[in-house]
Design an enzyme around this catalytic site. Structure first.
Site, PDB file in Angstrom:
ATOM      1  N   ASN A   1       0.810  -1.239   0.000  1.00  0.00           N
ATOM      2  CA  ASN A   1       0.000   0.000   0.000  1.00  0.00           C
ATOM      3  C   ASN A   1       0.830   1.271   0.000  1.00  0.00           C
ATOM      4  O   ASN A   1       0.395   2.299  -0.503  1.00  0.00           O
ATOM      5  CB  ASN A   1      -0.975  -0.024   1.172  1.00  0.00           C
ATOM      6  CG  ASN A   1      -0.246  -0.027   2.498  1.00  0.00           C
ATOM      7  OD1 ASN A   1       0.882  -0.474   2.590  1.00  0.00           O
ATOM      8  ND2 ASN A   1      -0.898   0.506   3.499  1.00  0.00           N
TER       9      ASN A   1
ATOM     10  N   LEU B   1      16.507 -17.274  15.933  1.00  0.00           N
ATOM     11  CA  LEU B   1      16.364 -16.223  16.960  1.00  0.00           C
ATOM     12  C   LEU B   1      16.675 -14.828  16.417  1.00  0.00           C
ATOM     13  O   LEU B   1      17.485 -14.094  16.997  1.00  0.00           O
ATOM     14  CB  LEU B   1      17.253 -16.542  18.162  1.00  0.00           C
ATOM     15  CG  LEU B   1      16.635 -17.489  19.198  1.00  0.00           C
ATOM     16  CD1 LEU B   1      17.584 -17.680  20.368  1.00  0.00           C
ATOM     17  CD2 LEU B   1      15.287 -16.963  19.686  1.00  0.00           C
TER      18      LEU B   1
ATOM     19  N   GLU C   1       4.871  -4.398  11.608  1.00  0.00           N
ATOM     20  CA  GLU C   1       3.829  -3.382  11.419  1.00  0.00           C
ATOM     21  C   GLU C   1       2.687  -4.093  10.713  1.00  0.00           C
ATOM     22  O   GLU C   1       2.793  -4.389   9.521  1.00  0.00           O
ATOM     23  CB  GLU C   1       4.366  -2.235  10.549  1.00  0.00           C
ATOM     24  CG  GLU C   1       5.429  -1.410  11.210  1.00  0.00           C
ATOM     25  CD  GLU C   1       4.884  -0.546  12.335  1.00  0.00           C
ATOM     26  OE1 GLU C   1       5.666   0.033  13.070  1.00  0.00           O
ATOM     27  OE2 GLU C   1       3.646  -0.454  12.447  1.00  0.00           O
TER      28      GLU C   1
ATOM     29  N   CYS D   1      -3.354   0.656   6.791  1.00  0.00           N
ATOM     30  CA  CYS D   1      -3.464  -0.231   7.954  1.00  0.00           C
ATOM     31  C   CYS D   1      -4.069   0.483   9.161  1.00  0.00           C
ATOM     32  O   CYS D   1      -4.807  -0.096   9.939  1.00  0.00           O
ATOM     33  CB  CYS D   1      -2.097  -0.731   8.321  1.00  0.00           C
ATOM     34  SG  CYS D   1      -0.982   0.638   8.540  1.00  0.00           S
TER      35      CYS D   1
ATOM     36  N   GLU E   1       8.168   1.858  14.361  1.00  0.00           N
ATOM     37  CA  GLU E   1       8.944   2.509  13.310  1.00  0.00           C
ATOM     38  C   GLU E   1       8.929   3.999  13.597  1.00  0.00           C
ATOM     39  O   GLU E   1       7.996   4.503  14.222  1.00  0.00           O
ATOM     40  CB  GLU E   1       8.373   2.196  11.927  1.00  0.00           C
ATOM     41  CG  GLU E   1       8.586   0.722  11.577  1.00  0.00           C
ATOM     42  CD  GLU E   1       8.296   0.373  10.132  1.00  0.00           C
ATOM     43  OE1 GLU E   1       7.424   1.011   9.508  1.00  0.00           O
ATOM     44  OE2 GLU E   1       8.943  -0.560   9.622  1.00  0.00           O
TER      45      GLU E   1
HETATM   46  O1  TXE Z   1       0.333  -8.060   3.223  1.00  0.00           O
HETATM   47  P1  TXE Z   1       0.867  -9.561   3.203  1.00  0.00           P
HETATM   48  P2  TXE Z   1      -0.022  -7.211   1.957  1.00  0.00           P
HETATM   49  C1  TXE Z   1      -0.965  -4.481   6.368  1.00  0.00           C
HETATM   50  C2  TXE Z   1      -2.398  -4.175   6.092  1.00  0.00           C
HETATM   51  C3  TXE Z   1      -2.836  -5.415   5.374  1.00  0.00           C
HETATM   52  C4  TXE Z   1      -1.591  -5.888   4.649  1.00  0.00           C
HETATM   53  C5  TXE Z   1      -1.676  -5.612   3.168  1.00  0.00           C
HETATM   54  O2  TXE Z   1      -3.084  -3.943   7.270  1.00  0.00           O
HETATM   55  O3  TXE Z   1      -3.210  -6.368   6.346  1.00  0.00           O
HETATM   56  O4  TXE Z   1      -0.485  -5.181   5.195  1.00  0.00           O
HETATM   57  O5  TXE Z   1      -0.414  -5.793   2.590  1.00  0.00           O
HETATM   58  C6  TXE Z   1       5.477 -11.127   2.301  1.00  0.00           C
HETATM   59  N1  TXE Z   1       7.283 -15.212   4.849  1.00  0.00           N
HETATM   60  N2  TXE Z   1      -0.258  -3.230   6.528  1.00  0.00           N
HETATM   61  O6  TXE Z   1      -1.214  -7.851   1.326  1.00  0.00           O
HETATM   62  O7  TXE Z   1       0.129 -10.452   2.292  1.00  0.00           O
HETATM   63  C7  TXE Z   1       4.744 -10.704   1.057  1.00  0.00           C
HETATM   64  O8  TXE Z   1       5.418 -11.158  -0.105  1.00  0.00           O
HETATM   65  C8  TXE Z   1       7.911 -14.081   4.470  1.00  0.00           C
HETATM   66  C9  TXE Z   1       0.152  -2.829   7.858  1.00  0.00           C
HETATM   67  O9  TXE Z   1       1.207  -7.014   1.130  1.00  0.00           O
HETATM   68  O10 TXE Z   1       0.953  -9.895   4.620  1.00  0.00           O
HETATM   69  C10 TXE Z   1       4.767  -9.180   1.187  1.00  0.00           C
HETATM   70  O11 TXE Z   1       5.994  -8.653   0.721  1.00  0.00           O
HETATM   71  N3  TXE Z   1       7.302 -13.087   3.782  1.00  0.00           N
HETATM   72  C11 TXE Z   1       1.090  -1.668   7.836  1.00  0.00           C
HETATM   73  C12 TXE Z   1       4.679  -8.968   2.683  1.00  0.00           C
HETATM   74  O12 TXE Z   1       5.053 -10.201   3.287  1.00  0.00           O
HETATM   75  C13 TXE Z   1       5.991 -13.237   3.479  1.00  0.00           C
HETATM   76  C14 TXE Z   1       0.742  -0.610   6.844  1.00  0.00           C
HETATM   77  C15 TXE Z   1       3.285  -8.567   3.152  1.00  0.00           C
HETATM   78  O13 TXE Z   1       2.364  -9.465   2.587  1.00  0.00           O
HETATM   79  C16 TXE Z   1       5.265 -14.392   3.853  1.00  0.00           C
HETATM   80  C17 TXE Z   1       0.462  -1.190   5.577  1.00  0.00           C
HETATM   81  C18 TXE Z   1       5.978 -15.410   4.570  1.00  0.00           C
HETATM   82  N4  TXE Z   1       5.386 -16.534   4.961  1.00  0.00           N
HETATM   83  C19 TXE Z   1      -0.095  -2.443   5.437  1.00  0.00           C
HETATM   84  N5  TXE Z   1       3.979 -14.241   3.393  1.00  0.00           N
HETATM   85  C20 TXE Z   1       1.366  -1.018   9.167  1.00  0.00           C
HETATM   86  N6  TXE Z   1       0.883  -1.527  10.291  1.00  0.00           N
HETATM   87  O14 TXE Z   1       2.104  -0.059   9.175  1.00  0.00           O
HETATM   88  C21 TXE Z   1       3.924 -13.047   2.775  1.00  0.00           C
HETATM   89  N7  TXE Z   1       5.125 -12.439   2.810  1.00  0.00           N
END
Ligand code: TXE
Length: 506
Positions: A171, A262, A268, A302, A480
């Site tokens: 996003n 570890l 986030e 988010c 952050e």
């Molecule tokens: O997240 P995903 P998305 C959150 C927002 C929403 C999500 C949307 O709330 O829930 O992000 O973003 C990688 N091992 N925030 O759909 O699917 C994946 O390739 C390692 C919160 O992208 O969780 C991607 O690069 N990596 C935020 C990243 O993780 C893995 C503000 C995120 O993917 C993985 C913005 C795995 N097993 C959005 N699975 C805040 N709080 O600041 C996926 N990835």
């Protein structure tokens, strides 16, 4: 990716437009663009048109290993670079980012579907500001000295962790890359960064700019790919820390993988934040803020305040003022400067959001406005949904409990302060919250009672670099921005010096 900022490349004054096509994109390792060895590619799609922008090479485990080895080499140089020099290089990157703001904003709009009126103002600038903030802190990172009479003293120093893995969400692609790399690099760490597979393009630009600014080769590497690439990073023994922005469920998976060696972690994650309006609020401000807290970046934020609690006495007038404002929002081509609501990131995500809208329509909630595909045939190829408002919602409704990550606002009436605090906190999330009231003591009672890492009084989603941002409960671990983040990118070493003879016990 096209010639950088050469005016010859400008088409109607733009570097990128809705019809831009780019050559295949690879990785950025050790100061240069390189090809992945996996042989696999994926497409990045323009969310506003459904057209392919370009192919992108998927990094396999061997590519990740190459990137980590490069970053470990760079760590030997970068961690020994004087902090003032690190600061100078980071500030040079800031100057380049600001000079290329418009080009980078256009690329972010092309890849992510967000309106240019947002990316021009926020996406690059909010990242550059954080890099500038940590550049200023780098020379101030210091230790302590303890005099331990009669014949000893101790020195406590702050040292970098080593190679950090940054994993981004789609996003705020470039902002997230900057928010993660800035403190890491300022503290003397190096980073391997993986943008979300849906928005792979701008992180490569950041790598080029860091390199142009003087960062040593390997200090900031970019690998591309999906969860498999991310997992190769979180399982890699050469990675000291993982900082992830993503869904809560992803955070749990990453934490499990990082636990095997570890690693330090910062998460986030998602949210479903309460936005609370009391009867004594300045109604116009509360309505304007609710629009921003639900529909900015098409709701793909988010920290959005997606549960809008309104005190009963002003409930009807709040809705009466809100409805025409939502109806007037301009949904459309994100490259049109007038557009306020752009395209959702992908067809799949749009269908997920539409599923929540259908769920809400089938519930006892009242649809006030929106939740439709726009009728304009020119938008049919894109992932567009008109901003939706549901009223008369109740806490037990699934679309009120779950993160939708799209332009869907739930409005819920409440009767008392005690009631709304209990309902607002009844969630596994704890990212953000807000209260609109002119009652000073009540505002601060709410700030104290709401379980969230960020709380705004008569404002929303303002995140200056000076203050930490992050979640309570399942919205995250760590923070952050702000001073505290220096501690999560360094480790403390105590050196005890004996000035006399060893005093044995045996
Ligand atoms: O997240 P995903 P998305 C959150 C927002 C929403 C999500 C949307 O709330 O829930 O992000 O973003 C990688 N091992 N925030 O759909 O699917 C994946 O390739 C390692 C919160 O992208 O969780 C991607 O690069 N990596 C935020 C990243 O993780 C893995 C503000 C995120 O993917 C993985 C913005 C795995 N097993 C959005 N699975 C805040 N709080 O600041 C996926 N990835």
């Amino acid at each position: 990716m096209g010639d950088r900022d050469s005016t010859a490349n400008l088409k109607n004054g733009r570097h990128y437009g809705a019809d831009s096509r780019l050559p295949t994109q690879g990785l950025f390792i050790h100061g240069e663009a390189v090809s992945a060895t996996s042989g696999e590619t994926f497409e990045t799609i323009n969310p506003a048109t459904g057209q392919t922008i370009c192919d992108v090479q998927q990094a396999g485990a061997e590519d990740v290993d190459r990137a980590v080895k490069s970053a470990r080499e760079a760590f030997k140089v970068w961690s020994r670079t004087p902090a003032a020099e690190r600061a100078r290089i980071l500030r040079h990157a800031v100057d380049i980012l600001r000079a290329r703001n418009d080009e980078l904003a256009e690329l972010e709009t092309l890849d992510g579907g967000k309106p240019l009126q947002e990316t021009l103002a926020v996406d690059i600038a909010s990242g550059a500001d954080v890099i500038e903030y940590y550049a200023g802190l780098a020379p101030a990172i210091r230790g302590e000295h303890y005099d331990l009479p009669p014949e000893a003293f101790a020195v406590v120093s702050r040292e970098p962790l080593g190679v950090c893995a940054g994993i981004g969400a789609w996003n705020y692609p470039m902002q997230i890359a900057m928010w993660k790399s800035a403190p890491a690099l300022a503290c003397g760490n190096t980073m391997v960064f993986k943008p979300a597979e849906l928005t792979p393009l701008t992180a490569l630009k950041l790598a080029e700019i860091y390199h142009e600014a003087g960062l040593p080769p390997g200090a900031f590497n970019v690998v591309q790919g999906d969860a498999r690439t991310g997992q190769a990073m979180t399982c890699h023994p050469g990675i000291a820390k993982v900082t992830l922005t993503g869904e809560a469920e992803t955070g749990k998976l990453v934490m499990a993988d990082a636990a095997k060696t570890l690693k330090h972690v910062t998460f986030e994650l998602g949210g479903k934040s309460p936005f609370i309006v009391f009867a004594d609020a300045i109604l116009e401000d509360a309505v304007s803020a609710a629009l921003m807290a639900n529909f900015y970046s098409s709701g793909e934020v988010c920290s959005n305040g997606t549960r809008v609690f309104v005190e009963r006495p002003i409930y009807d007038s709040f809705l009466a003022k809100l409805k025409p404002r939502v109806e007037a929002m301009r949904v459309g081509d994100p490259f049109d400067p007038e557009t306020q609501v752009g395209a959702l990131i992908s067809r799949e995500h749009m269908e997920k959001v539409q599923g929540y809208v259908d769920m809400a329509k089938a519930s006892n909630a009242t649809l006030v406005v929106g939740g439709e595909r726009p009728s304009d045939p020119a938008l049919s190829g894109g992932n567009f949904l008109t901003p939706a408002v549901f009223a008369d919602c109740t806490d037990d409704m699934r679309f009120v409990q779950e993160e939708i990550f799209g332009p869907v606002m739930a409005v819920l009436p409440f009767e008392s302060e005690a009631e709304v605090v209990e309902r607002a906190n009844a969630t596994d999330y704890g990212l953000s919250g807000a209260v609109f009231t002119q009652n000073f003591p009540r505002a601060h009672r709410m700030a104290r009672e709401i379980e969230a890492g960020s709380f705004w009084i008569n404002d929303y989603n303002i995140t200056p670099p000076e203050v930490p941002f992050g979640g309570y409960k399942q919205s995250g671990i760590g923070r952050e921005n702000g001073l505290q983040t220096i501690e999560s990118f360094t480790q403390v070493k105590t050196v005890y010096a004996n000035l006399g003879r060893f005093q044995g016990m045996y």
